[in-house]
Scaffold this motif. Sequence first.
Motif, PDB file in Angstrom:
ATOM      1  N   LYS A  31       0.821  -1.214   0.000  1.00 20.35           N
ATOM      2  CA  LYS A  31       0.000   0.000   0.000  1.00 20.35           C
ATOM      3  C   LYS A  31       0.849   1.255   0.000  1.00 20.35           C
ATOM      4  CE  LYS A  31      -4.291  -1.536   2.055  1.00 20.35           C
ATOM      5  NZ  LYS A  31      -4.929  -1.840   3.346  1.00 20.35           N
ATOM      6  N   ASN A  32       2.014   1.211   0.661  1.00 20.09           N
ATOM      7  CA  ASN A  32       2.767   2.444   0.884  1.00 20.09           C
ATOM      8  C   ASN A  32       3.849   2.728  -0.140  1.00 20.09           C
ATOM      9  OD1 ASN A  32       2.042   3.880   3.523  1.00 20.09           O
ATOM     10  ND2 ASN A  32       1.921   1.715   3.992  1.00 20.09           N
ATOM     11  N   SER A  33       4.185   1.762  -1.012  1.00 16.64           N
ATOM     12  CA  SER A  33       5.394   1.969  -1.815  1.00 16.64           C
ATOM     13  C   SER A  33       5.262   3.170  -2.745  1.00 16.64           C
ATOM     14  CB  SER A  33       5.720   0.717  -2.610  1.00 16.64           C
ATOM     15  OG  SER A  33       4.948   0.694  -3.777  1.00 16.64           O
ATOM     16  N   TYR A  34       4.058   3.448  -3.333  1.00 20.14           N
ATOM     17  CA  TYR A  34       3.973   4.647  -4.170  1.00 20.14           C
ATOM     18  C   TYR A  34       3.076   5.706  -3.573  1.00 20.14           C
ATOM     19  CZ  TYR A  34       3.849   7.692  -8.162  1.00 20.14           C
ATOM     20  OH  TYR A  34       3.972   8.785  -8.969  1.00 20.14           O
TER      21      TYR A  34
ATOM     22  N   GLY B  29       5.611 -16.666   0.415  1.00 18.75           N
ATOM     23  CA  GLY B  29       4.907 -15.438   0.087  1.00 18.75           C
ATOM     24  C   GLY B  29       3.859 -15.600  -0.994  1.00 18.75           C
ATOM     25  N   TYR B  30       3.691 -16.815  -1.539  1.00 18.86           N
ATOM     26  CA  TYR B  30       2.741 -17.008  -2.638  1.00 18.86           C
ATOM     27  C   TYR B  30       1.320 -17.061  -2.099  1.00 18.86           C
ATOM     28  CZ  TYR B  30       1.173 -18.793  -7.148  1.00 18.86           C
ATOM     29  OH  TYR B  30       0.563 -18.949  -8.352  1.00 18.86           O
ATOM     30  N   ARG B  31       0.335 -16.699  -2.966  1.00 15.29           N
ATOM     31  CA  ARG B  31      -1.071 -16.764  -2.553  1.00 15.29           C
ATOM     32  C   ARG B  31      -1.816 -17.687  -3.503  1.00 15.29           C
ATOM     33  NH1 ARG B  31      -3.001 -10.683  -2.233  1.00 15.29           N
ATOM     34  NH2 ARG B  31      -4.726 -11.469  -1.023  1.00 15.29           N
ATOM     35  N   LEU B  32      -2.642 -18.594  -2.940  1.00 17.13           N
ATOM     36  CA  LEU B  32      -3.367 -19.559  -3.776  1.00 17.13           C
ATOM     37  C   LEU B  32      -4.685 -18.952  -4.244  1.00 17.13           C
ATOM     38  CD1 LEU B  32      -2.712 -22.759  -1.691  1.00 17.13           C
ATOM     39  CD2 LEU B  32      -1.766 -22.201  -3.880  1.00 17.13           C
ATOM     40  N   ILE B  33      -4.619 -17.876  -5.044  1.00 20.40           N
ATOM     41  CA  ILE B  33      -5.826 -17.257  -5.569  1.00 20.40           C
ATOM     42  C   ILE B  33      -5.661 -17.075  -7.068  1.00 20.40           C
ATOM     43  CG2 ILE B  33      -6.586 -16.023  -3.508  1.00 20.40           C
ATOM     44  CD1 ILE B  33      -5.022 -13.615  -4.588  1.00 20.40           C
ATOM     45  N   TYR B  34      -6.766 -16.804  -7.785  1.00 19.10           N
ATOM     46  CA  TYR B  34      -6.678 -16.478  -9.201  1.00 19.10           C
ATOM     47  C   TYR B  34      -7.520 -15.250  -9.467  1.00 19.10           C
ATOM     48  CZ  TYR B  34      -6.239 -17.001 -14.161  1.00 19.10           C
ATOM     49  OH  TYR B  34      -5.912 -16.769 -15.462  1.00 19.10           O
ATOM     50  N   PRO B  35      -7.042 -14.205 -10.156  1.00 18.91           N
ATOM     51  CA  PRO B  35      -5.692 -14.051 -10.707  1.00 18.91           C
ATOM     52  C   PRO B  35      -4.695 -13.627  -9.630  1.00 18.91           C
ATOM     53  CG  PRO B  35      -6.993 -12.127 -11.196  1.00 18.91           C
ATOM     54  CD  PRO B  35      -7.913 -13.065 -10.483  1.00 18.91           C
ATOM     55  N   VAL B  36      -3.419 -13.974  -9.840  1.00 17.93           N
ATOM     56  CA  VAL B  36      -2.358 -13.580  -8.926  1.00 17.93           C
ATOM     57  C   VAL B  36      -1.345 -12.766  -9.720  1.00 17.93           C
ATOM     58  CG1 VAL B  36      -1.160 -15.758  -9.244  1.00 17.93           C
ATOM     59  CG2 VAL B  36      -0.714 -14.430  -7.210  1.00 17.93           C
ATOM     60  N   ALA B  37      -0.789 -11.704  -9.099  1.00 13.70           N
ATOM     61  CA  ALA B  37       0.053 -10.756  -9.844  1.00 13.70           C
ATOM     62  C   ALA B  37       1.390 -10.568  -9.146  1.00 13.70           C
ATOM     63  CB  ALA B  37      -0.658  -9.416  -9.961  1.00 13.70           C
TER      64      ALA B  37
ATOM     65  N   LYS C 277      -5.401   5.326  -7.930  1.00 12.57           N
ATOM     66  CA  LYS C 277      -5.870   4.730  -6.678  1.00 12.57           C
ATOM     67  C   LYS C 277      -6.693   3.472  -6.939  1.00 12.57           C
ATOM     68  CE  LYS C 277      -4.697   7.846  -3.432  1.00 12.57           C
ATOM     69  NZ  LYS C 277      -3.970   7.579  -2.210  1.00 12.57           N
ATOM     70  N   GLU C 278      -7.420   3.423  -8.092  1.00 11.72           N
ATOM     71  CA  GLU C 278      -8.249   2.244  -8.382  1.00 11.72           C
ATOM     72  C   GLU C 278      -7.352   1.043  -8.655  1.00 11.72           C
ATOM     73  OE1 GLU C 278      -8.904   5.125 -10.657  1.00 11.72           O
ATOM     74  OE2 GLU C 278      -9.943   5.860  -8.865  1.00 11.72           O
ATOM     75  N   ALA C 279      -6.258   1.300  -9.392  1.00 11.57           N
ATOM     76  CA  ALA C 279      -5.327   0.209  -9.682  1.00 11.57           C
ATOM     77  C   ALA C 279      -4.733  -0.331  -8.388  1.00 11.57           C
ATOM     78  CB  ALA C 279      -4.225   0.689 -10.617  1.00 11.57           C
ATOM     79  N   LEU C 280      -4.517   0.564  -7.397  1.00 12.10           N
ATOM     80  CA  LEU C 280      -3.926   0.132  -6.129  1.00 12.10           C
ATOM     81  C   LEU C 280      -4.849  -0.851  -5.403  1.00 12.10           C
ATOM     82  CD1 LEU C 280      -1.516   0.666  -4.178  1.00 12.10           C
ATOM     83  CD2 LEU C 280      -2.995   2.248  -2.998  1.00 12.10           C
ATOM     84  N   GLN C 281      -6.171  -0.590  -5.476  1.00 13.92           N
ATOM     85  CA  GLN C 281      -7.125  -1.482  -4.796  1.00 13.92           C
ATOM     86  C   GLN C 281      -7.010  -2.914  -5.313  1.00 13.92           C
ATOM     87  OE1 GLN C 281      -9.052  -0.837  -2.253  1.00 13.92           O
ATOM     88  NE2 GLN C 281      -8.366   1.297  -2.160  1.00 13.92           N
ATOM     89  N   THR C 282      -7.119  -3.085  -6.654  1.00 15.42           N
ATOM     90  CA  THR C 282      -7.040  -4.437  -7.210  1.00 15.42           C
ATOM     91  C   THR C 282      -5.641  -5.014  -7.025  1.00 15.42           C
ATOM     92  OG1 THR C 282      -6.592  -3.405  -9.326  1.00 15.42           O
ATOM     93  CG2 THR C 282      -8.852  -4.154  -8.928  1.00 15.42           C
ATOM     94  N   PHE C 283      -4.617  -4.134  -7.041  1.00 19.24           N
ATOM     95  CA  PHE C 283      -3.233  -4.585  -6.876  1.00 19.24           C
ATOM     96  C   PHE C 283      -3.035  -5.242  -5.511  1.00 19.24           C
ATOM     97  CE2 PHE C 283       1.096  -3.124  -5.471  1.00 19.24           C
ATOM     98  CZ  PHE C 283       1.794  -4.053  -6.197  1.00 19.24           C
ATOM     99  N   VAL C 284      -3.543  -4.590  -4.431  1.00 15.37           N
ATOM    100  CA  VAL C 284      -3.373  -5.163  -3.090  1.00 15.37           C
ATOM    101  C   VAL C 284      -4.142  -6.476  -2.976  1.00 15.37           C
ATOM    102  CG1 VAL C 284      -3.833  -4.777  -0.646  1.00 15.37           C
ATOM    103  CG2 VAL C 284      -2.915  -2.957  -2.025  1.00 15.37           C
ATOM    104  N   LYS C 285      -5.286  -6.586  -3.718  1.00 12.68           N
ATOM    105  CA  LYS C 285      -6.055  -7.836  -3.642  1.00 12.68           C
ATOM    106  C   LYS C 285      -5.348  -8.993  -4.331  1.00 12.68           C
ATOM    107  CE  LYS C 285     -10.675  -6.031  -3.138  1.00 12.68           C
ATOM    108  NZ  LYS C 285     -11.550  -5.251  -4.010  1.00 12.68           N
TER     109      LYS C 285
END
Lengths: 256, 84, 137
Positions: free
Chosen positions: A40-43, C55-63, C72-80
Motif C-alpha cells: 500500500k505504501n510503496s507509491y 509469500g505465494y497466494r493460492l488465488i486467481y488471478p495472482v500478480a 488509486k483504483e489500480a492500487l485497490q485491485t493490486f493489493v487484492k
Amino acid sequence: MKRLVPLIILLITIFGLAYYITPKLPQQTELRPLGEFYLKNSYFGDYSAKSPEVVTSILWDYRGLDTLFETSVFFIAIIGSLTLFRLNKKQEEEAKQKAEEFRIGLTLIIKSVTRVIVVMILAVSASIALHGHLTPGGGFQGGSALAVAPLLIIAAYSKYALEEHGLDKTRALIFRSIGLLGIALVALVPLLSGGFLMQNQPIFPAKLGGQLVSGSLIYYNFFEFLAVGAGFTAVFLLLAIPEKVFKKFLRREANE
Amino acid sequence: MIEIHLLMLLITVIIGLIFSYLAIIEKDSLKAIGFSAVHAIAYAIAFYILMAPDIVLAYVAVAVGIYSALLIFVVSKTERYEVV
Amino acid sequence: MNEVITFIWTVIILSLIATVIISLYGIARRPNLTKKLIALTIFTDTANLLVVLLGYRLIYPVAPPVLPSFSKEALQTFVKTAVDPLPQAFVITAVVIGMAVNVLIAFAIIQIYRLYGTVDARKLGEKQSTLLKEGGI
C-alpha cells in the motif's frame, strides 16, 4: 537403471505422505499485514518510497540497512578470494604475457557472434539496472547480467583479449571500489540535512527533469550494478590465468 | 485456473528433484555440472510461476551462467573424476 | 476442487524438502570437494525457493508485486491480487551474495589442490596427519 531405484521410492513416499498431510494444511490465500503495508505504501501512502516497484523499494529503502550490510559481505567475500590468488607485481606482469596456445582461438563464426551478443548483454544489463525502480530489475540483477559479458569474451577469445583492450584486474577493482564508495556516500548524504542513515524521501527529489527517479533508489541501483559486475569480472580474470603459469611461479619460489 | 499454475510448478519442482539426485550420484564432475545447470533452469521457471520476476533476472544469470562457468574452471584446475 | 489445490501444494512442499535431504546427503557423504560445492548450491537454491513459496497466494488471478499504473483504483485491485514482496527482497540479495561466498569456497578448493595435490576429503585427512607427524607444517 539400478541407481534410479532410490529416486522412485522417494517419489512414491512423497505422494503417499502428501495424501495424509493434505487435510491438516491451511490454505494460504491472505497477505501478511507487513506485506500489505509495503504494497500500500510503496507509491501512494504516508511512508512512500515513490517507486511502483515494491521489491526494489524494500531492498533499498524500507530495509536498506539490511542490504547495506549484505553489500559489505559481498565486499569481504571478493576481497578474500583475491587474497587467496595473490601475485606480486612482477608475477602479475608475467601473467599478462600471452601463452603460445592462445594465438589462434576459436573459429570466426563464434568470434563474430560473441562480438554482437556482448554488446546486447551490456545494453540489456544497463537497462535492467537503470529501470530498476520502475520495472522488475535493479542493481543486483543488472550486475550479475553484466558479469556474463566478460565471461563470454574469456570463453570465445581469451583473457588476454580483455587485457589488451584495457580491462585488467586493477581496472575492474577500481570500478568495484567506485561502486562501493558511491553506495556508502549516498547512504551518508541524509545525515547532512538532519535525516537518518539511508533515508530516501523527502531528502532526495522524487522527480528529476520530469522523469520519475524514485529519490535515492536509482543511485543505489547504479552503484550496486557497478560493484557487482566489476567484482565478478575481477574474480574471473584471476580464474582464467592458466594453471601452468601458477605452477611455474610456485616452483620458482620453492627453488629460491 | 490456479490448478494449471500449480501443476506447472509441480512439474518444474519434480524435474529439479530428479536432476539434483542425478547431479549428486554422478561420478563425472563435468556431467554433474550439466545436471545442476538443468536443475537451475527448472527452478528459474518455478520462480517465474511464483510471480517473482526480480529473482528470475538475478537467478538466470547467476545460477545458469556464472555458476556453471565457475565450476568448470574449478574442475579444469583440479580433478575431473570422483573416486568413491 | 479445494482439496486438489491443497494436495498439489503439499506435494510441491514435500518434494522441495526431499531435494533438501538429497543435497544434505551430498554435502555430508560425497568425498570430492567439488561435488560438495555442487550439493551446497543445490541446497541454497532449494532453501531460496522454499522462502519464496511462503509469500505465494493460492488465488486467481495472482500478480507480481509491481504496481501496474499510477491510480488509486489500480492500487485497490493490486493489493487484492499481488503476492508478498518481502520474501522476494530477501532472496535477491541471498542469490547474489551466496554466489560471492561460493566463489570464495571455489578459490579455497583450488588452493587446497595446489598444496596437497588432491580434492578427496579422505586423502586430505591422511595427508594432513602424516605432515603433522613429520613436522612439515
